[in-house]
Every structure is written in C-alpha cells, then in structure tokens.
Design a protein around this motif. Sequence first.
Motif, short mmCIF file in Angstrom:
data_model
loop_
_atom_site.label_atom_id
_atom_site.label_comp_id
_atom_site.label_asym_id
_atom_site.label_seq_id
_atom_site.Cartn_x
_atom_site.Cartn_y
_atom_site.Cartn_z
N LYS A 197 0.80 -1.26 0.13
CA LYS A 197 -0.05 0.12 -0.06
C LYS A 197 0.92 1.18 -0.08
O LYS A 197 0.61 2.13 -0.95
N GLU A 198 1.72 1.12 0.85
CA GLU A 198 2.91 2.22 0.95
C GLU A 198 3.34 2.73 -0.31
O GLU A 198 3.55 3.71 -0.75
N ASN A 199 3.90 1.75 -1.11
CA ASN A 199 4.73 1.83 -2.25
C ASN A 199 3.62 2.02 -3.38
O ASN A 199 3.95 3.24 -4.23
N ILE A 200 2.51 1.63 -3.42
CA ILE A 200 1.62 2.06 -4.51
C ILE A 200 1.14 3.67 -4.39
O ILE A 200 1.14 4.18 -5.39
N LYS A 201 0.96 4.19 -3.19
CA LYS A 201 0.59 5.62 -2.72
C LYS A 201 1.66 6.38 -3.30
O LYS A 201 1.29 7.48 -3.69
N LYS A 202 2.98 5.80 -3.50
CA LYS A 202 3.93 6.56 -3.93
C LYS A 202 4.07 6.90 -5.68
O LYS A 202 4.51 8.05 -6.05
N GLY A 203 3.03 5.97 -6.24
CA GLY A 203 3.02 6.17 -7.62
C GLY A 203 4.41 5.66 -8.32
O GLY A 203 5.33 5.52 -8.08
N GLY A 204 4.06 5.93 -9.88
CA GLY A 204 5.07 5.42 -10.79
C GLY A 204 5.32 4.20 -11.27
O GLY A 204 6.39 3.92 -11.72
N TYR A 205 4.50 3.17 -10.63
CA TYR A 205 4.72 1.81 -10.74
C TYR A 205 3.50 1.24 -11.61
O TYR A 205 2.55 1.72 -11.55
N ASP A 206 3.99 0.36 -12.55
CA ASP A 206 3.15 -0.28 -13.33
C ASP A 206 2.33 -1.58 -12.84
O ASP A 206 1.28 -2.01 -13.09
N GLY A 207 3.00 -1.82 -11.64
CA GLY A 207 2.58 -3.25 -11.04
C GLY A 207 3.52 -3.53 -10.16
O GLY A 207 4.80 -3.13 -9.83
N VAL A 208 3.16 -4.55 -9.38
CA VAL A 208 4.05 -4.99 -8.21
C VAL A 208 4.32 -6.52 -8.43
O VAL A 208 3.53 -7.25 -8.60
N ILE A 209 5.59 -7.11 -7.89
CA ILE A 209 5.87 -8.40 -8.03
C ILE A 209 6.13 -8.79 -6.70
O ILE A 209 7.16 -8.15 -6.02
N VAL A 210 5.55 -9.81 -6.25
CA VAL A 210 5.85 -10.48 -4.82
C VAL A 210 6.31 -11.45 -4.85
O VAL A 210 5.91 -12.54 -5.32
N SER A 267 -6.90 -2.43 -8.64
CA SER A 267 -5.51 -1.86 -8.35
C SER A 267 -4.82 -2.29 -9.52
O SER A 267 -5.08 -3.16 -10.42
N ILE A 268 -3.46 -1.53 -9.40
CA ILE A 268 -2.45 -1.93 -10.23
C ILE A 268 -2.27 -3.41 -10.13
O ILE A 268 -2.41 -4.18 -9.26
N PRO A 269 -1.62 -4.11 -11.54
CA PRO A 269 -1.61 -5.62 -11.07
C PRO A 269 -0.65 -5.96 -10.22
O PRO A 269 0.63 -5.24 -9.96
N ILE A 270 -0.87 -6.72 -9.19
CA ILE A 270 0.10 -7.45 -8.13
C ILE A 270 0.36 -8.91 -8.55
O ILE A 270 -0.62 -9.68 -8.23
N VAL A 271 1.39 -9.25 -8.93
CA VAL A 271 1.49 -11.02 -9.22
C VAL A 271 2.73 -11.27 -8.21
O VAL A 271 3.60 -10.91 -7.99
N PHE A 324 3.17 -10.00 -18.05
CA PHE A 324 1.83 -9.75 -17.51
C PHE A 324 1.30 -8.31 -17.33
O PHE A 324 0.42 -7.76 -17.94
N ILE A 325 2.33 -7.66 -16.42
CA ILE A 325 2.32 -6.48 -16.08
C ILE A 325 2.41 -5.50 -17.18
O ILE A 325 1.81 -4.58 -17.62
N GLU A 326 3.55 -5.54 -18.05
CA GLU A 326 3.77 -4.79 -19.30
C GLU A 326 2.93 -5.05 -20.18
O GLU A 326 2.45 -3.75 -20.79
N GLY A 327 2.16 -6.06 -20.15
CA GLY A 327 1.09 -5.93 -21.44
C GLY A 327 -0.23 -5.35 -20.82
O GLY A 327 -1.34 -5.15 -21.73
N GLY A 328 -0.55 -5.27 -19.71
CA GLY A 328 -1.43 -4.43 -19.05
C GLY A 328 -2.75 -5.31 -19.21
O GLY A 328 -3.82 -5.02 -19.49
N TYR A 329 -2.39 -6.83 -18.85
CA TYR A 329 -3.57 -7.61 -19.31
C TYR A 329 -4.74 -7.84 -17.97
O TYR A 329 -5.74 -8.46 -18.30
N SER A 349 1.30 -15.91 -11.22
CA SER A 349 2.05 -16.72 -12.29
C SER A 349 2.66 -17.94 -11.91
O SER A 349 3.53 -17.98 -11.05
N TYR A 350 2.58 -18.89 -12.63
CA TYR A 350 3.15 -20.28 -12.44
C TYR A 350 3.07 -21.14 -13.66
O TYR A 350 1.92 -21.51 -14.02
N GLN A 351 4.14 -21.93 -13.67
CA GLN A 351 4.23 -22.87 -14.84
C GLN A 351 4.24 -24.19 -14.25
O GLN A 351 4.84 -24.60 -13.21
#
Length: 259
Positions: A11-24, A46-50, A75-80, A87-89
């Motif tokens: 939440k804190e990092n999303i509030k800062k802005g400037g992100y297309d997505g978050v990877i955990v 929200s912005i994609p969180i993967v 996935f994030i770059e494609g805005g899907y 994400s998992y194979q």
Amino acid sequence: GYICRLVLCIKENIKKGGYDGVIVAHGTDTLPYSAAALSYAFGLGSIPIVLVSSNYILEDKRQNGYKNFCAAVAFIEGGYGKGAFVSYQNADNTLYIHRASRILNHVMYTDDVISVKNSYYARLEGDIFIKNENYFETADETDVFDFEKYSAKRSVLMLNMYPGERFNYDLKDVFAVLLCSYHSGTVNTDSGELKAFLSYAKKSGVPVFLLGGGKRVLYASAKDFDKLGLKLIDFAAPPAMYVKLLFGGCAGVDVYKLL
C-alpha cells in the motif's frame, strides 16, 4: 503478522505512484493465503500485483521460478489485468496466470498450482497472452478489507472431514468455523460427534460454514445441512475463504455477509 506487513508495504509503495505493477516473491507453502489476502486488500481495480514462487530453489536446474518471474513481468507490461494474480508454470510446461483468490493448496507430492474448478485467468505462450474463455469475474474478488484491524486474539477454526474425526475442539476465542467436506461435498451427518460439535457451536454463537460441494449437492445427507445449522458456501478456494473469514471478521465485517 507477516500478511499484514506485506499488505501495508505494498500500500505504501503504491501510494508513492510511478509503478505499473508489483511483483511479490513468495514461497509455495503459504502462497494461497497471501495471494487471497492481497486480493481482498486491493480488490479488482488496483495496479496488477503478481505473486511469484518457484518449485525448486533457483540454483536447481528443475526450477520454474525464473519463468514465473518473466511471466509476471510480461503480464504487467502487457496490461492484461488489474488486481492480484499468481503466475506459475505447471508440470505440463504451461504457464498459467491465476486470479489470486482462486488458487487451491498444493496437492501433496505435486508442484502444480491449480485454480478452483480450473478457473485460471489466462495462460502465456511466450509473450502471447491467451485469456481463458471460461473465466469470469465473481463478487468473491471484490470485497476489500482493512487488514490493519487484524487481531490475533480472534481466530477461525478450519477443519477437514475424515473418518473417525471426534470434533473435540474448544471454541473459545473462535468466531467462525470453516468445515471442508469430502470431495463430493458431503459430511457424515449421522456422526454423533459432529452433531454434538455443531450443537456446541450454535450455543456458543459460532457459525459453521461448509465448503467443498457448493449449493448443488444431491446426496441424501445434504437434506440435513440446514437442520444441523451448516451454512453452505458455493464453490470457492478453501485458503481464500479462510483468509476472508479471518481478516474480514477481524475488520468488523459481519461474517454472515462475507460468504
């Protein structure tokens, strides 16, 4: 706890802005629980969180972690999609994108990540995004909770059906029970131990939710569900329902309205 700190950090990092997505980066053991928590903390808008994990350590040639990470980036770059995903194979070499609140616990001795009723969001073939034609959004993903109100003093008791279960549990500080049925959606409604436990729960004001078969179970035992006080949950992932009850209940949401 850990999940609350994870939610707050994102939440804190999303509030800062400037992100297309978050990877955990996350381990596989508790992946479904953190995934569901992020779904309920951020909703569908929200912005994609993967969330990304690996079946083996990254130094092992058998690992899929690198491909899972690359898929998350694509996935994030494609805005899907918006909201939380995994994400998992799998062992079939197919790279799946799952809605984070729908994944099941790993089946023992396998590495695959599976969505309930195989309702995965999409798959990736290289950089090509292929939406699952049978996927549909449900209200299950739309609730957003305040995870900062979580209190370890209150808990949800999650139980599984198996032959010989005595149901000898103390419900002190428990505000809800999540009972997972056999695969057919049934429980042993003739069990004296189960009946005594359900009576104890009712007297204690603790609702017991039954998960595993949905509201279309046709077996004869299903006719006793209402009489025994079992509240049916339609098809959903057990880890997500546990998280929904636990954190939603602690946030002050009426548990009867959660499921």
